[in-house]
Write a protein that holds these residues in place. Structure first.
Motif, mmCIF file in Angstrom:
data_model
loop_
_atom_site.group_PDB
_atom_site.id
_atom_site.type_symbol
_atom_site.label_atom_id
_atom_site.label_comp_id
_atom_site.label_asym_id
_atom_site.label_seq_id
_atom_site.Cartn_x
_atom_site.Cartn_y
_atom_site.Cartn_z
ATOM 1 N N PRO A 71 0.876 -1.270 -0.053
ATOM 2 C CA PRO A 71 0.054 0.101 0.093
ATOM 3 C C PRO A 71 0.782 1.316 0.035
ATOM 4 O O PRO A 71 0.643 2.346 -0.558
ATOM 5 N N GLU A 72 1.873 1.458 0.834
ATOM 6 C CA GLU A 72 2.652 2.562 0.941
ATOM 7 C C GLU A 72 3.356 2.789 -0.367
ATOM 8 O O GLU A 72 3.534 4.128 -1.065
ATOM 9 N N VAL A 73 3.692 1.885 -1.231
ATOM 10 C CA VAL A 73 4.274 2.173 -2.423
ATOM 11 C C VAL A 73 3.321 2.359 -3.737
ATOM 12 O O VAL A 73 3.438 3.362 -4.254
ATOM 13 N N TYR A 74 2.442 1.777 -3.501
ATOM 14 C CA TYR A 74 1.228 2.004 -4.521
ATOM 15 C C TYR A 74 0.637 3.350 -4.481
ATOM 16 O O TYR A 74 0.575 3.952 -5.475
ATOM 17 N N GLU A 75 0.571 3.814 -3.205
ATOM 18 C CA GLU A 75 0.265 5.382 -3.097
ATOM 19 C C GLU A 75 1.201 6.122 -3.784
ATOM 20 O O GLU A 75 0.700 7.189 -4.346
ATOM 21 N N VAL A 76 2.330 6.018 -3.476
ATOM 22 C CA VAL A 76 3.336 6.924 -3.837
ATOM 23 C C VAL A 76 3.578 6.887 -5.352
ATOM 24 O O VAL A 76 3.681 7.777 -5.911
ATOM 25 N N LEU A 77 3.352 5.851 -5.950
ATOM 26 C CA LEU A 77 3.430 5.519 -7.424
ATOM 27 C C LEU A 77 2.428 6.137 -8.166
ATOM 28 O O LEU A 77 2.334 6.851 -9.135
ATOM 29 N N ASN A 78 1.116 5.934 -7.622
ATOM 30 C CA ASN A 78 -0.042 6.604 -8.147
ATOM 31 C C ASN A 78 0.006 8.077 -8.080
ATOM 32 O O ASN A 78 -0.358 8.860 -9.054
#
Length: 127
Positions: free
Chosen positions: A113-120
């Motif tokens: 989740p933390e990576v997904y949010e940054v990438l988005n």
């Protein structure tokens, strides 16, 4: 009462407002994905989270997150007994262990989740 074939759920106003805010900002992009209503958006997000949880549960014992830096994520692949580095290259995720843009390591990174949010937030989308 909801229509036949539907159920209703209760969420806090804070959660509802946050979802509504994101939905309003993303309407055009969501319409391209066939999401044309707020309830459709919430359903879409629930389905997406269930898929991520399924992926995470499937690979979590096999892959572990070691660290997350600005443009790279370090994973431990317990099956291969190797370290996998997934980096952002030219606006895409790229696994340096597999030399691929679409491997289990890249998929695992999308489930964090933390990576997904940054990438988005950076405009990097999952393919």
């Amino acid at each position: 009462m909801p229509k036949a074939g539907f159920k209703s759920i209760t969420v806090s106003e804070t959660v509802y407002d946050k979802f509504q805010e994101v939905y309003q900002k993303s309407k055009d992009d969501l319409a391209m994905k066939g999401v044309n209503s707020f309830s459709g958006y919430v359903t879409y997000m629930l389905e997406e989270m269930m898929q991520k949880d399924k992926t995470f549960a499937r690979y979590a014992p096999k892959i572990e997150k070691i660290s997350v830096d600005d443009d790279r994520i370090i994973l431990k692949d317990n099956i291969k007994n190797r370290i996998a580095e997934v980096a952002v290259q030219k606006g895409e995720l790229y696994c340096q262990l597999c030399d691929e843009k679409d491997c289990v390591h890249v998929g695992y990174v999308w489930s964090i989740p933390e990576v997904y949010e940054v990438l988005n937030a950076r405009g990097i989308k999952q393919k």
